[in-house]
Design a protein around this motif. Structure first.
Motif, PDB file in Angstrom:
ATOM      1  N   ASN A  32     -66.258  36.630  78.530  1.00 24.52           N
ATOM      2  CA  ASN A  32     -66.885  35.313  78.435  1.00 24.52           C
ATOM      3  C   ASN A  32     -66.405  34.324  79.488  1.00 24.52           C
ATOM      4  O   ASN A  32     -66.542  33.106  79.310  1.00 24.52           O
ATOM      5  N   LEU A  33     -65.818  34.822  80.566  1.00 25.61           N
ATOM      6  CA  LEU A  33     -65.477  33.936  81.670  1.00 25.61           C
ATOM      7  C   LEU A  33     -66.654  33.840  82.631  1.00 25.61           C
ATOM      8  O   LEU A  33     -67.413  34.802  82.800  1.00 25.61           O
ATOM      9  N   LEU A  80     -65.003  33.177  88.199  1.00 22.69           N
ATOM     10  CA  LEU A  80     -63.584  33.165  87.836  1.00 22.69           C
ATOM     11  C   LEU A  80     -62.978  34.553  87.760  1.00 22.69           C
ATOM     12  O   LEU A  80     -61.764  34.710  87.892  1.00 22.69           O
ATOM     13  N   HIS A  81     -63.831  35.561  87.565  1.00 18.51           N
ATOM     14  CA  HIS A  81     -63.302  36.925  87.516  1.00 18.51           C
ATOM     15  C   HIS A  81     -62.646  37.323  88.838  1.00 18.51           C
ATOM     16  O   HIS A  81     -61.687  38.107  88.853  1.00 18.51           O
ATOM     17  N   PHE A  82     -63.138  36.797  89.949  1.00 18.81           N
ATOM     18  CA  PHE A  82     -62.546  37.122  91.256  1.00 18.81           C
ATOM     19  C   PHE A  82     -61.111  36.594  91.359  1.00 18.81           C
ATOM     20  O   PHE A  82     -60.304  37.121  92.123  1.00 18.81           O
ATOM     21  N   LEU A  83     -60.802  35.568  90.584  1.00 20.81           N
ATOM     22  CA  LEU A  83     -59.448  35.030  90.557  1.00 20.81           C
ATOM     23  C   LEU A  83     -58.618  35.661  89.446  1.00 20.81           C
ATOM     24  O   LEU A  83     -57.454  36.043  89.664  1.00 20.81           O
ATOM     25  N   VAL A  84     -59.212  35.813  88.266  1.00 21.14           N
ATOM     26  CA  VAL A  84     -58.457  36.240  87.088  1.00 21.14           C
ATOM     27  C   VAL A  84     -58.141  37.726  87.108  1.00 21.14           C
ATOM     28  O   VAL A  84     -57.026  38.133  86.749  1.00 21.14           O
ATOM     29  N   VAL A  85     -59.074  38.571  87.527  1.00 16.08           N
ATOM     30  CA  VAL A  85     -58.862  40.024  87.499  1.00 16.08           C
ATOM     31  C   VAL A  85     -57.641  40.436  88.324  1.00 16.08           C
ATOM     32  O   VAL A  85     -56.795  41.201  87.838  1.00 16.08           O
TER      33      VAL A  85
END
Length: 265
Positions: A162-163, A167-172
Motif C-alpha cells: 500500500n505504498l 516510494l518503493h524505489f526508496l523503501v525496497v
C-alpha cells in the motif's frame, strides 16, 4: 621497587600473519590449515563443549543428576526462554538445534576470555562471529523460503504493501539492506566488539598494575587500585559472557520469527 616491565603486545593475537614462526601448519596446503594461538583456543573450547555434552548424555537417566542435570537445565533454558518464547512451541522445537548450537558455541567461545593461560575470547577476532552469524542468516532465509517459497519470501521481506509506487524505489533498497545485510553484520560486529573491547581493557589494567608496581616508585600503591579494577572487570566479563550468548541466540530466534511471518510485514 624496581623490576622488569613487559609492555603488552597484541599484534600476534590479532595480526598473526606478521608472525609466521608462531603459526602452525603455515606451509601445509598453502596455509589453508594454518593455526595461530587464537585458532587453537577456538578448537580447544569447541572440543570442551562437545566432550561435555557427550559425557552428559552418553548414558541419560530418567532422573538426571550431576553433569546430565546441568546440561538438561541449560538446554531447557535455551528451549523455554529463547526458542519457545520467541517462536512458540512448534517452531521453537523445530529450530532448537540451530539456536542451541549458536547459544552454546558463543557461550563456550566467550568463556576462554577468563581462563588463565588463554586470556582471550575466541570471539574477539571477527572470523568466528562471522561463521555464527552466517549460520543464523541462512537459517533465517531457509525458514522464510520454506514457508512461502523463495521469491514470495523475498518480496514480502522488502516490499511494504500500500505504498505509492514511487516510494518503493526508496523503501525496497532500505528494507533489503536492513534485513539481508545489516542483520548478519550487526550480529557479528556486536559479538566481536564486546570481547575485543573487554580484552583490551583487561590488558591495559593488568599492564598498568605491572607498570605501577615495578617502575613507578612513588606510585606503587596505585597498582593495588588497578589490580582491584582488573578483578572487578573480570567479574563483569563473567556476566557479559552469558549475556552476549543470550543476545546472539535471541536475535537469531527473532530473525527466524520475522521470516516466518514475512507476509505480515
Amino acid at each position: 621497587m624496581k623490576g622488569e616491565f613487559h609492555a603488552p603486545d597484541l599484534d600476534s593475537e590479532f595480526f598473526p600473519g606478521q608472525y609466521y614462526g608462531q603459526i602452525l601448519f603455515n606451509d601445509f596446503a598453502n596455509g589453508w590449515f594454518a593455526l595461530d594461538r587464537l585458532m587453537l583456543v577456538r578448537l580447544l573450547m569447541a572440543a570442551i563443549l562437545v566432550v561435555l555434552f557427550l559425557v552428559a548424555f552418553r548414558n541419560p537417566k530418567l532422573i538426571p543428576s550431576g553433569l546430565q542435570n546441568v546440561a538438561e537445565l541449560a538446554m531447557d533454558f535455551v528451549r523455554i526462554h529463547i526458542a519457545e518464547d520467541i517462536l512458540g512451541k512448534k517452531e521453537g522445537r523445530r529450530f532448537l538445534p540451530v539456536i542451541a548450537t549458536i547459544f552454546f558455541a558463543v557461550l563456550f567461545m566467550n568463556v576462554s576470555t577468563i581462563i588463565p593461560g588463554l586470556n582471550i575470547s575466541a570471539n574477539a577476532r571477527i572470523g568466528m562471529p562471522i561463521a555464527l552469524a552466517i549460520l543464523g542468516y541462512f537459517t533465517m532465509i531457509y525458514a522464510g523460503a520454506k514457508r512461502y517459497g523463495f521469491g514470495k519470501f523475498m518480496k514480502s521481506s522488502v516490499v511494504i504493501p500500500n505504498l505509492p509506487l514511487v516510494l518503493h524505489f526508496l523503501v525496497v533498497p532500505i528494507e533489503f539492506f536492513s534485513t539481508f545485510i545489516m542483520r548478519p553484520v550487526t550480529l557479528a560486529l556486536r559479538l566481536m566488539a564486546n570481547f575485543l573491547a573487554g580484552h583490551l581493557i583487561l590488558v591495559l589494567l593488568y599492564s598498568a598494575t605491572n607498570f605501577f608496581f615495578w617502575q613507578m616508585n612513588g606510585w606503587t600503591a596505585l597498582s593495588g587500585v588497578t589490580i582491584l579494577a582488573a578483578v572487578l572487570f573480570t567479574l563483569y566479563e563473567c556476566i557479559i559472557i552469558f549475556l552476549q550468548a543470550y543476545i546472539f541466540a535471541l536475535l537469531v530466534a527473532v530473525y527466524i520469527e520475522l521470516s516466518l511471518h514475512a507476509d505480515s510485514h
